[in-house]
Design a protein around this motif. Structure first.
Motif, PDB file in Angstrom:
ATOM      1  N   TRP A  46      -0.566  -4.514  19.583  1.00  6.64           N
ATOM      2  CA  TRP A  46       0.843  -4.227  19.253  1.00  6.64           C
ATOM      3  C   TRP A  46       1.571  -3.700  20.484  1.00  6.64           C
ATOM      4  O   TRP A  46       1.050  -2.849  21.212  1.00  6.64           O
ATOM      5  CB  TRP A  46       0.904  -3.181  18.149  1.00  6.64           C
ATOM      6  CG  TRP A  46       2.296  -2.891  17.662  1.00  6.64           C
ATOM      7  CD1 TRP A  46       2.968  -3.541  16.669  1.00  6.64           C
ATOM      8  CD2 TRP A  46       3.185  -1.861  18.140  1.00  6.64           C
ATOM      9  NE1 TRP A  46       4.226  -2.989  16.507  1.00  6.64           N
ATOM     10  CE2 TRP A  46       4.375  -1.956  17.396  1.00  6.64           C
ATOM     11  CE3 TRP A  46       3.088  -0.883  19.120  1.00  6.64           C
ATOM     12  CZ2 TRP A  46       5.459  -1.106  17.600  1.00  6.64           C
ATOM     13  CZ3 TRP A  46       4.177  -0.034  19.335  1.00  6.64           C
ATOM     14  CH2 TRP A  46       5.337  -0.147  18.578  1.00  6.64           C
ATOM     15  N   VAL A  47       2.794  -4.193  20.710  1.00  8.06           N
ATOM     16  CA  VAL A  47       3.569  -3.757  21.881  1.00  8.06           C
ATOM     17  C   VAL A  47       4.959  -3.218  21.545  1.00  8.06           C
ATOM     18  O   VAL A  47       5.529  -2.467  22.338  1.00  8.06           O
ATOM     19  CB  VAL A  47       3.710  -4.892  22.930  1.00  8.06           C
ATOM     20  CG1 VAL A  47       2.360  -5.222  23.553  1.00  8.06           C
ATOM     21  CG2 VAL A  47       4.358  -6.142  22.327  1.00  8.06           C
ATOM     22  N   ALA A 169      -4.248  -7.446   5.804  1.00  6.82           N
ATOM     23  CA  ALA A 169      -3.361  -6.347   6.200  1.00  6.82           C
ATOM     24  C   ALA A 169      -1.890  -6.721   6.032  1.00  6.82           C
ATOM     25  O   ALA A 169      -1.027  -5.830   5.947  1.00  6.82           O
ATOM     26  CB  ALA A 169      -3.630  -5.948   7.645  1.00  6.82           C
ATOM     27  N   ARG A 170      -1.578  -8.021   5.968  1.00  7.75           N
ATOM     28  CA  ARG A 170      -0.170  -8.432   5.886  1.00  7.75           C
ATOM     29  C   ARG A 170       0.501  -7.898   4.627  1.00  7.75           C
ATOM     30  O   ARG A 170       1.665  -7.496   4.652  1.00  7.75           O
ATOM     31  CB  ARG A 170      -0.067  -9.958   5.932  1.00  7.75           C
ATOM     32  CG  ARG A 170      -0.328 -10.547   7.323  1.00  7.75           C
ATOM     33  CD  ARG A 170      -0.253 -12.054   7.283  1.00  7.75           C
ATOM     34  NE  ARG A 170      -1.369 -12.602   6.528  1.00  7.75           N
ATOM     35  CZ  ARG A 170      -1.383 -13.812   5.958  1.00  7.75           C
ATOM     36  NH1 ARG A 170      -0.297 -14.575   6.022  1.00  7.75           N
ATOM     37  NH2 ARG A 170      -2.439 -14.244   5.323  1.00  7.75           N
ATOM     38  N   LYS A 171      -0.223  -7.887   3.525  1.00  5.03           N
ATOM     39  CA  LYS A 171       0.326  -7.348   2.272  1.00  5.03           C
ATOM     40  C   LYS A 171       0.792  -5.907   2.471  1.00  5.03           C
ATOM     41  O   LYS A 171       1.883  -5.520   2.029  1.00  5.03           O
ATOM     42  CB  LYS A 171      -0.743  -7.413   1.184  1.00  5.03           C
ATOM     43  CG  LYS A 171      -0.498  -6.515  -0.009  1.00  5.03           C
ATOM     44  CD  LYS A 171      -1.729  -6.408  -0.901  1.00  5.03           C
ATOM     45  CE  LYS A 171      -1.592  -5.268  -1.901  1.00  5.03           C
ATOM     46  NZ  LYS A 171      -2.806  -5.126  -2.743  1.00  5.03           N
ATOM     47  N   TRP A 172      -0.001  -5.126   3.167  1.00  3.67           N
ATOM     48  CA  TRP A 172       0.312  -3.720   3.361  1.00  3.67           C
ATOM     49  C   TRP A 172       1.420  -3.533   4.398  1.00  3.67           C
ATOM     50  O   TRP A 172       2.225  -2.592   4.291  1.00  3.67           O
ATOM     51  CB  TRP A 172      -0.952  -2.958   3.745  1.00  3.67           C
ATOM     52  CG  TRP A 172      -1.958  -2.978   2.636  1.00  3.67           C
ATOM     53  CD1 TRP A 172      -2.997  -3.868   2.474  1.00  3.67           C
ATOM     54  CD2 TRP A 172      -2.003  -2.109   1.502  1.00  3.67           C
ATOM     55  NE1 TRP A 172      -3.682  -3.597   1.315  1.00  3.67           N
ATOM     56  CE2 TRP A 172      -3.090  -2.518   0.695  1.00  3.67           C
ATOM     57  CE3 TRP A 172      -1.233  -1.023   1.097  1.00  3.67           C
ATOM     58  CZ2 TRP A 172      -3.428  -1.875  -0.488  1.00  3.67           C
ATOM     59  CZ3 TRP A 172      -1.554  -0.370  -0.091  1.00  3.67           C
ATOM     60  CH2 TRP A 172      -2.645  -0.806  -0.863  1.00  3.67           C
ATOM     61  N   MET A 173       1.486  -4.414   5.379  1.00  2.00           N
ATOM     62  CA  MET A 173       2.597  -4.363   6.331  1.00  2.00           C
ATOM     63  C   MET A 173       3.918  -4.623   5.608  1.00  2.00           C
ATOM     64  O   MET A 173       4.925  -3.945   5.854  1.00  2.00           O
ATOM     65  CB  MET A 173       2.387  -5.378   7.452  1.00  2.00           C
ATOM     66  CG  MET A 173       1.205  -5.067   8.352  1.00  2.00           C
ATOM     67  SD  MET A 173       0.866  -6.367   9.565  1.00  2.00           S
ATOM     68  CE  MET A 173       2.240  -6.153  10.703  1.00  2.00           C
ATOM     69  N   ASP A 174       3.917  -5.601   4.712  1.00  2.00           N
ATOM     70  CA  ASP A 174       5.132  -5.904   3.945  1.00  2.00           C
ATOM     71  C   ASP A 174       5.553  -4.698   3.107  1.00  2.00           C
ATOM     72  O   ASP A 174       6.750  -4.368   3.025  1.00  2.00           O
ATOM     73  CB  ASP A 174       4.892  -7.112   3.040  1.00  2.00           C
ATOM     74  CG  ASP A 174       4.712  -8.413   3.816  1.00  2.00           C
ATOM     75  OD1 ASP A 174       5.157  -8.479   4.978  1.00  2.00           O
ATOM     76  OD2 ASP A 174       4.120  -9.356   3.253  1.00  2.00           O
ATOM     77  N   ASN A 303      -4.260   1.008   9.218  1.00  2.00           N
ATOM     78  CA  ASN A 303      -4.798   0.969  10.576  1.00  2.00           C
ATOM     79  C   ASN A 303      -4.942  -0.485  11.009  1.00  2.00           C
ATOM     80  O   ASN A 303      -5.657  -1.261  10.345  1.00  2.00           O
ATOM     81  CB  ASN A 303      -6.170   1.656  10.610  1.00  2.00           C
ATOM     82  CG  ASN A 303      -6.380   2.479  11.856  1.00  2.00           C
ATOM     83  OD1 ASN A 303      -5.433   2.774  12.585  1.00  2.00           O
ATOM     84  ND2 ASN A 303      -7.616   2.867  12.118  1.00  2.00           N
ATOM     85  N   LEU A 304      -4.273  -0.866  12.082  1.00  2.00           N
ATOM     86  CA  LEU A 304      -4.357  -2.231  12.610  1.00  2.00           C
ATOM     87  C   LEU A 304      -5.135  -2.186  13.914  1.00  2.00           C
ATOM     88  O   LEU A 304      -4.658  -1.654  14.917  1.00  2.00           O
ATOM     89  CB  LEU A 304      -2.959  -2.812  12.829  1.00  2.00           C
ATOM     90  CG  LEU A 304      -2.092  -2.931  11.571  1.00  2.00           C
ATOM     91  CD1 LEU A 304      -0.698  -3.428  11.921  1.00  2.00           C
ATOM     92  CD2 LEU A 304      -2.744  -3.855  10.546  1.00  2.00           C
ATOM     93  N   PHE A 305      -6.345  -2.712  13.888  1.00  2.00           N
ATOM     94  CA  PHE A 305      -7.234  -2.709  15.044  1.00  2.00           C
ATOM     95  C   PHE A 305      -6.639  -3.582  16.155  1.00  2.00           C
ATOM     96  O   PHE A 305      -6.187  -4.684  15.896  1.00  2.00           O
ATOM     97  CB  PHE A 305      -8.598  -3.276  14.615  1.00  2.00           C
ATOM     98  CG  PHE A 305      -9.664  -3.207  15.662  1.00  2.00           C
ATOM     99  CD1 PHE A 305     -10.466  -2.097  15.785  1.00  2.00           C
ATOM    100  CD2 PHE A 305      -9.861  -4.272  16.523  1.00  2.00           C
ATOM    101  CE1 PHE A 305     -11.462  -2.044  16.753  1.00  2.00           C
ATOM    102  CE2 PHE A 305     -10.846  -4.230  17.498  1.00  2.00           C
ATOM    103  CZ  PHE A 305     -11.655  -3.108  17.610  1.00  2.00           C
TER     104      PHE A 305
END
Length: 426
Positions: A46-47, A169-174, A303-305
């Motif tokens: 991530w940036v 993880a996309r579900k949780w990002m949304d 947490n996104l590795f």
């Protein structure tokens, strides 16, 4: 044998087995160098958030592992992640944290670059032969992809697409991005600090509820009774879930997973004045309820590795400096709705300051714990670090087939280390 070859042949993956790790995982400088090559140069990192590049020719500086980068939006609106290194003699081309400019000029010999990385001009070009072509010397460009407003980059041309990497993880990002309250999410500001410890110590912390009532007792003591009950995270039926590829989620307050659910519920007393202020701004009742709900943040940490967490109400970004130094950036986020949501964003900042801020009740206590782990691991050679805590998750919570445990379990740590092991063995 060349030293790099020797490093490449070390059996790093053996430092983690099942539910325990060797202390060298925090201490070995050669391991740190290998992690930068095998993890931070191979996967998506991530940036930035899209709101940090609000228009053409805007930029921010950052890092992918130990590599300094320049994140830009060009005049066409396209996002680029470029190594912050002039192609001539390697000087950085930008030292500002963020801003807007249409050209980046190396201060050493004046080579200049457009926001898309192309080389615009070389001073005194007569000093090069006729075969010299500026098109051959753009700033080095990384692969860039976005999801849910989050911008990621990778050195690896063969890395799977970002959405595949994110997976479950996309579900949780949304869900996390519903903190925009219907207006979208916007970065409000950030602050950074360093602690004398390995980057993986902080990586472990984001999905560690076990420490919360112990380390953060001073924070809990600072709350009113209503809010303290909300943060009784070990007693609300939460869980930790392995989402694959090193990602995990820790649900602490199940009633706040979806911020748009049950909006008819009574507004908490602590937000009554805020609700009245938002109504006075002209927002209708349902918008007021969405904004008030968004102010308090979600009921989970994602947490996104390997380097970013969507943590209840902010982004936490880790930057490895060396084997025993890590930089942490806390990014405050709010609603992208202009002046009409000003009261909500002010409330968000006050809550951020209370826990995450440099003088808050949470961050200093966390940092003390991380530092003491790094100090303590120097003792007891051969003694394992345990990440074996966990009883089954409450029934009907985690997705079927996902490894999961109760909210105080160490499932999230095991998820991250399984991915770490996989990448260190490839």
């Amino acid at each position: 044998m060349h030293s790099e070859d020797a490093v490449a042949e070390r059996p790093w993956g053996a430092l983690f087995e099942g539910d325990r790790a060797d202390g060298a995982i925090y201490r070995d400088p050669a391991l740190f160098d290998a992690e930068m090559d095998r993890i931070f140069k191979q996967t998506w990192v991530w940036v930035a958030h899209e709101s940090e590049l609000p228009g053409p020719n805007t930029f921010k500086t950052g890092n992918v592992g130990t590599s300094p980068v320049l994140i830009t939006r060009d005049k066409k609106g396209e996002v680029h992640v470029l190594l912050n290194r002039c192609r001539h003699r390697a000087a950085s081309v930008c030292e500002k944290k963020k801003g807007k400019q249409s050209v980046f000029v190396c201060p050493y010999h004046g080579w200049s670059y457009d926001p898309d990385g192309s080389l615009r001009k070389v001073p005194h070009r007569w000093g090069y032969d006729e075969n010299f072509d500026p098109a051959d010397y753009p700033l080095f460009s990384l692969r860039v992809e976005q999801y849910a407003g989050m911008i990621f980059a990778t050195f690896n041309a063969d890395a799977p697409p970002l959405e595949e990497h994110l997976g479950a993880a996309r579900k949780w990002m949304d869900l996390f991005m519903k903190q925009g309250g219907g207006f979208g999410v916007k970065v409000l500001g950030q602050h950074s600090f360093r602690f004398p410890g390995n980057w993986k110590i902080q990586l472990e912390n984001t999905t560690d509820a076990y420490h919360f009532p112990i380390v953060h007792k001073t924070f809990l003591d600072s709350l009113d009774e209503e809010t303290e009950n909300v943060f009784d995270v070990l007693g609300q039926g939460g869980w930790v879930e392995d989402l694959g590829n090193g990602h995990s989620v820790m649900v602490m307050i199940p009633s706040l997973i979806d911020l748009e659910a049950d909006l008819e519920a009574p507004i908490p007393d602590r937000f009554a004045d805020l609700a009245a202020e938002l109504a006075a701004e002209g927002h209708d009742d349902m918008t007021v309820r969405r904004l008030v709900r968004a102010v308090g943040g979600t009921g989970f940490n994602l947490n996104l590795f390997p380097n970013v967490a969507c943590s209840m109400a902010f982004f936490r970004v880790l930057r490895p400096i060396d084997v025993e130094t890590t930089e942490i950036t806390h990014v405050a986020i709010g609603m992208n709705g202009g002046e009409s949501v000003g009261p909500a964003n002010r409330a968000r900042i006050r809550l951020h300051e209370h826990f995450q801020g440099p003088m808050g009740f949470g961050t200093p206590d966390d940092a003390e714990g991380w530092e003491r782990v790094q100090r303590g691991v120097r003792a007891g050679e051969g003694m394992p670090i345990l990440v074996n805590r966990g009883v089954p998750a409450p029934e009907g919570t985690a997705e079927p087939g996902h490894d999961a445990g109760d909210v105080s379990s160490e499932v999230g740590m095991r998820a991250a280390y399984r991915m770490w092991k996989r990448m260190m063995e490839e």
